[in-house]
Every structure is written in C-alpha cells, then in structure tokens.
Design a protein around this motif. Structure first.
Motif, short mmCIF file in Angstrom:
data_model
loop_
_atom_site.label_atom_id
_atom_site.label_comp_id
_atom_site.label_asym_id
_atom_site.label_seq_id
_atom_site.Cartn_x
_atom_site.Cartn_y
_atom_site.Cartn_z
N SER A 251 0.86 -1.18 0.00
CA SER A 251 0.12 0.13 0.07
C SER A 251 0.96 1.41 -0.08
N GLY A 252 0.69 2.10 -0.92
CA GLY A 252 1.68 3.24 -1.07
C GLY A 252 1.42 4.37 -0.01
N GLN A 253 -0.04 4.68 0.22
CA GLN A 253 -0.22 5.55 1.33
C GLN A 253 0.45 5.14 2.63
N SER A 254 0.11 3.87 3.01
CA SER A 254 0.19 3.30 4.02
C SER A 254 1.67 3.20 4.42
N LYS A 255 2.52 3.01 3.37
CA LYS A 255 4.16 2.81 3.25
C LYS A 255 4.53 4.03 3.66
N PHE A 256 3.97 5.21 3.05
CA PHE A 256 4.49 6.63 3.10
C PHE A 256 4.29 6.92 4.53
N ILE A 257 3.37 6.70 5.16
CA ILE A 257 2.90 7.03 6.64
C ILE A 257 3.92 6.30 7.68
N GLN A 258 4.05 4.97 7.11
CA GLN A 258 5.01 4.21 7.88
C GLN A 258 6.42 4.84 8.19
N GLY A 259 6.97 5.36 6.79
CA GLY A 259 8.15 6.08 6.66
C GLY A 259 8.27 7.17 7.44
N LEU A 260 7.01 8.04 7.59
CA LEU A 260 7.18 9.50 8.47
C LEU A 260 6.89 9.02 9.85
N ALA A 261 6.24 7.93 10.09
CA ALA A 261 6.10 7.43 11.62
C ALA A 261 7.63 7.04 12.04
N ILE A 262 8.30 6.50 11.27
CA ILE A 262 9.79 6.03 11.71
C ILE A 262 10.68 7.13 11.88
N GLU A 263 10.63 8.12 11.18
CA GLU A 263 11.23 9.51 11.26
C GLU A 263 10.81 9.97 12.59
N ILE A 264 9.65 10.22 12.91
CA ILE A 264 9.16 10.86 14.09
C ILE A 264 9.61 10.07 15.16
N PHE A 265 9.56 8.52 15.24
CA PHE A 265 10.25 7.64 16.38
C PHE A 265 11.75 7.94 16.57
N ILE A 266 12.52 7.92 15.54
CA ILE A 266 13.87 8.26 15.56
C ILE A 266 14.14 9.46 16.15
N LEU A 267 13.44 10.70 15.71
CA LEU A 267 13.38 11.93 16.42
C LEU A 267 13.51 11.86 17.79
N ALA A 268 12.12 11.16 18.14
CA ALA A 268 12.05 11.11 19.43
C ALA A 268 12.87 10.49 20.43
N ILE A 269 13.32 9.37 20.09
CA ILE A 269 14.53 8.80 20.92
C ILE A 269 15.68 9.62 21.06
N TYR A 270 15.91 10.39 20.07
CA TYR A 270 16.82 11.44 20.07
C TYR A 270 16.74 12.41 21.08
N ALA A 271 15.57 13.04 20.87
CA ALA A 271 15.01 14.28 21.62
C ALA A 271 15.08 13.77 23.31
N ILE A 272 14.44 12.67 23.60
CA ILE A 272 14.54 12.23 24.92
C ILE A 272 15.81 12.11 25.61
N SER A 273 16.80 11.69 24.62
CA SER A 273 18.17 11.54 25.15
C SER A 273 18.59 13.03 25.52
N PHE A 274 18.36 14.12 24.64
CA PHE A 274 18.67 15.36 25.17
C PHE A 274 17.93 16.01 26.38
N ASP A 275 16.72 15.46 26.69
CA ASP A 275 15.89 15.88 27.69
C ASP A 275 16.56 15.35 28.86
N LEU A 276 17.02 14.23 28.91
CA LEU A 276 17.54 13.70 29.96
C LEU A 276 18.77 14.59 30.62
N ILE A 277 19.68 15.04 29.86
CA ILE A 277 20.66 15.72 30.57
C ILE A 277 20.36 17.21 30.61
N PHE A 278 19.53 17.67 29.70
CA PHE A 278 19.00 19.07 29.77
C PHE A 278 18.10 19.46 30.66
#
Length: 315
Positions: free
Chosen positions: A21-48
C-alpha cells in the motif's frame, strides 16, 4: 495505524502486511522518522531537562552512532549485531569524553566545551582525509542494510521494531528518572551545591545521565543509518543539536513524554509546510517556534500538566 491508513487507501490488511500500500507505506516512513527523532530528543531531555546540563554538542552522540553504523557495515562489512556492539562501545567512549570536563566546568562553560567537541567531530566527517569512509561533504552513501530489516522491502517490520524500541526507551527513562539516581539528577538540576552539601558526589550522577543519554542518542543514529539512504554531515552539526532543543521546548522540558509529542509536532509541521510552501517553510517554522516559546513556555505537555494541577487545586 498502518492498517487503518491502508483501509482509507482501499488496501486490505494483507496488502499492507506485504508492503503493497503506497499511502500506508509513506505514513510508516514518516512515523519511523518521528520515532527516531523522539528517541534522540528524549536523550537530550535527560541531560538538559532532568539533570540541568545544557549541551551544544549533543549531535555528536547521534552522529557518532550514525557514522559508526555506516562505516562498520559499508567499509568493514560487519554484520548488524557486531555493528550494534561497536555503536555501544562508541557511546561509552564519547560519554567518557564529555565526562572528562564535568569536574572542571559547568553551566554555559560546559555548553561551550561540548560545542567545541561537537564541532571537531563535524570537521572530521567533512574532511577529505576521512572522505573514503565518511563521504566528506556529500555524506555517507551506499550502506547496504540487511534484507530482513531493510526499510525498502520490510518497512512494516522496521516500523514495528522502531515503535517497540521507542516504547522501551521511554520505559527505561521513566524508571531511571523515578529511581533514587534520577531523583538526585533532578536535585542537581535544581541546586547542585545543595546536593553536594547533602553528601552526594554529583559527578557520578551526571556521568550516569550522560552515559544513558549518549547510548540512547547513538541508538537513534544507528537506526537513522539503517533507515536513511544517506548519512548527511548535517546530523553531526550544531543545527541538529538545535533540532533536539526545539523538539524538547515544543513538548516540554523535563517531561520525557514531551519529547515524543514535540517530535510529532516538529516533523509534521516541517513536512506540511515544506510540501505546501517550499523553502519559505524555514521562516514560518522559525516564527512558530518563537510563538511557542513566548506563549507556551512550558511546552505542550508541561502546560497540560500545569493546567491539570491548577484544576485539581481549584477542586
């Protein structure tokens, strides 16, 4: 969510399951980017946000994870598990590097020192001497991801792996913050001198926070390389540290789950504006972030908690 989006796109769950599914595959990709950003951001929130250490070189943690993964797989042909072990070792080394300056500097001086360390790494990955490994200014390209987790052919599997990792990271961080070690980290943020007066060696607690933050950011960099077709040197620059800071400010400093809300808002806002406005989106983005700081200084989650507390007190 991928299956629901697929239904709106007239795709059956079976079609979504085989990545058809093209649209579902695109949303999955966008969500993966959000997940990666969230993991990165929470690591910054821990020290800051939790420990009170402002770092301008946090992208170093992420960049080391991303480049170590790419170089290990592409240049040395290492399998995924040894590569992950190498990223873990690199995370420990860079945490120790940051910890070396902890007894000597703090506050804005610590921020400037971390900026210097991050800048050195950015210069190294951009240099022509390391170009055969890092790709210099064009970025690291041609990393062949193992087929069983390749986002090109197994995006739904990659999506669920990232979702599971994000939830696991949040649970670990929540446990850390509520533990005696985490409570001392909060005390250091509020008044480090008083924490030392109570008998705590604050260096060890700040180092523990740095170690966990370094590993988590490197983990986000590890998945970044597996997902993205190219590792840009921008991920090692100061601008990417500012990205983590913006996400935390949007979600709420020191809230942990604010990192996930902030990552969602940041990525969707950036995608939506760039799609409909183009390059002018950067200006609109900046104006929106200024409005966030002015009118929602505690972030989305922080403001929600404050209002909920006020309502409870009124009752």
């Amino acid at each position: 969510m991928p299956f629901i989006v697929g239904l709106f796109d007239s795709a059956s769950p079976a079609t979504v399951f085989v990545n058809g599914s093209g649209q579902s595959k695109f949303i999955q990709g966008l969500a993966i980017e959000i997940f990666i950003l969230a993991i990165y951001a929470i690591s910054f929130d821990l020290i800051f946000g939790i420990t009170g250490m402002l770092s301008f070189g946090h992208s170093l943690f992420y960049g080391v994870g991303a480049y170590t993964t790419g170089i290990a797989i592409k240049s040395f042909g290492l399998p995924l598990l040894p590569t992950f072990g190498l990223v873990l070792v690199a995370a420990v080394v860079q945490a120790i590097l940051f910890a070396l300056v902890l007894p000597r500097v703090k506050g804005i001086t610590f921020a400037l020192v971390t900026l210097g360390l991050g800048s050195v790494f950015h210069i190294l990955v951009m240099s022509s001497e390391f170009g055969p490994y890092t790709g210099a200014d064009v970025g690291l390209q041609g990393v062949i991801v193992p087929a069983f987790i390749s986002p090109a052919n197994e995006r739904l599997r990659f999506y669920f792996v990232m979702l599971a990792v994000m939830v696991l990271v949040y649970l670990v961080y929540q446990r850390f913050v509520t533990s005696p070690t985490g409570r001392v980290c909060v005390a250091i943020r509020e008044n480090e001198g008083r924490a030392r007066m109570l008998g705590y060696n604050t260096f060890y607690f700040k180092f523990a926070a740095l170690l966990l933050s370094s590993f988590t950011a490197a983990l986000a960099g590890f998945f970044h390389t597996l997902y993205q077709p190219i590792v840009s040197p921008n991920v090692a620059g100061m601008g990417f540290t500012v990205t983590a800071l913006l996400i935390v400010l949007i979600g709420g400093v020191g809230t942990l789950n604010g990192a996930f809300v902030g990552a969602l808002v940041y990525r969707l806002l950036d995608y939506g504006l760039r799609r409909y406005i183009g390059e002018s989106a950067s200006f609109i983005n900046g104006a929106i972030y200024v409005l966030f700081v002015l009118f929602i200084p505690y972030g989305i989650v922080g403001t929600w908690r404050l209002r909920s507390l006020q309502i409870k007190q009124m009752r």
